[in-house]
Design an enzyme around this catalytic site. Sequence first.
Site, PDB file in Angstrom:
ATOM      1  N   GLY A 146       0.840  -1.203   0.000  1.00 54.14           N
ATOM      2  CA  GLY A 146       0.000   0.000   0.000  1.00 54.14           C
ATOM      3  C   GLY A 146       0.869   1.244   0.000  1.00 54.14           C
ATOM      4  N   CYS A 147       0.245   2.363   0.331  1.00 53.65           N
ATOM      5  CA  CYS A 147       0.946   3.648   0.407  1.00 53.65           C
ATOM      6  C   CYS A 147       2.244   3.504   1.183  1.00 53.65           C
ATOM      7  CB  CYS A 147       0.027   4.651   1.100  1.00 53.65           C
ATOM      8  SG  CYS A 147       0.837   6.170   1.595  1.00 53.65           S
ATOM      9  N   PHE A 148       3.351   3.958   0.596  1.00 56.41           N
ATOM     10  CA  PHE A 148       4.666   3.666   1.184  1.00 56.41           C
ATOM     11  C   PHE A 148       5.025   4.517   2.400  1.00 56.41           C
ATOM     12  CE2 PHE A 148       6.447   5.800  -2.965  1.00 56.41           C
ATOM     13  CZ  PHE A 148       6.031   7.066  -2.541  1.00 56.41           C
ATOM     14  N   CYS A 161      -2.285   6.357   6.162  1.00 53.43           N
ATOM     15  CA  CYS A 161      -1.654   7.136   5.092  1.00 53.43           C
ATOM     16  C   CYS A 161      -2.422   8.407   4.799  1.00 53.43           C
ATOM     17  CB  CYS A 161      -1.531   6.301   3.820  1.00 53.43           C
ATOM     18  SG  CYS A 161       0.178   5.869   3.533  1.00 53.43           S
TER      19      CYS A 161
END
Length: 212
Positions: free
Chosen positions: A15-17, A212
């Site tokens: 997912g979002c890093f 995130c």
Amino acid sequence: HYLDIPTEKATFSMGCFWAPDSLFGSTPGIITTRVGYAGGTEGLIPTYRNIGDYTEAIQLQYDPNTVSYLELLKMFWDHHDPTAKFKKQYSSFIYYHNDQQKAEAELTLNEKKAKGLDILTKIEPAGQFFNAEDYHQKYRLQQHKNLCNNLGLKTGDDLINSHVAARLNGYVVGQGGIDQFDSEVSKLRLDEAAISYIRQLVIKYEGQGLHC
Ligand code: MHO
């Protein structure tokens, strides 16, 4: 220097890093982190705005005598939903760097599948890793501009290559917790003002999890 030790690489997409950057950054045995793009078509240069078929990924340099790849895999599985269908940018991937990582990744994947879970995670060889734009590196830490300036963390490369930046990017959102922070803070060579500033953030956000 206490960080002058052999390291290995691990690369995950979950997912979002931003979240795994903080999660792993304050994990014992993690030396440095970088966020970027992995797993897409060769020859295409991915950027955040033009990511093509690449995934947001985190790449870790870790000390295998302190944290094992299997422990990192457990964190990978525990901190995202590998059954959820997302667009490629946020899809679940393990990018292995050698045959042992591949075998351990497959082992843990098969354990999940044996529980009847419909796991969408793919396991692929690590190819070229493209660093994300500077403003994505240690994203949570960069929200504290004065702190970054005081620590001399000015460029994207500073943020990528600094062990202290990796730790603090977790601590500023409570990752790692106050006991661990207090036990390692002397090694981070921070001044008193920085310590008390970060310490109150760890206390405030500990246990609140990542988003995130
Ligand atoms: N929801 C976030 C995702 C950023 S992430 C680096 C945002 O768009 O602000 O993909």
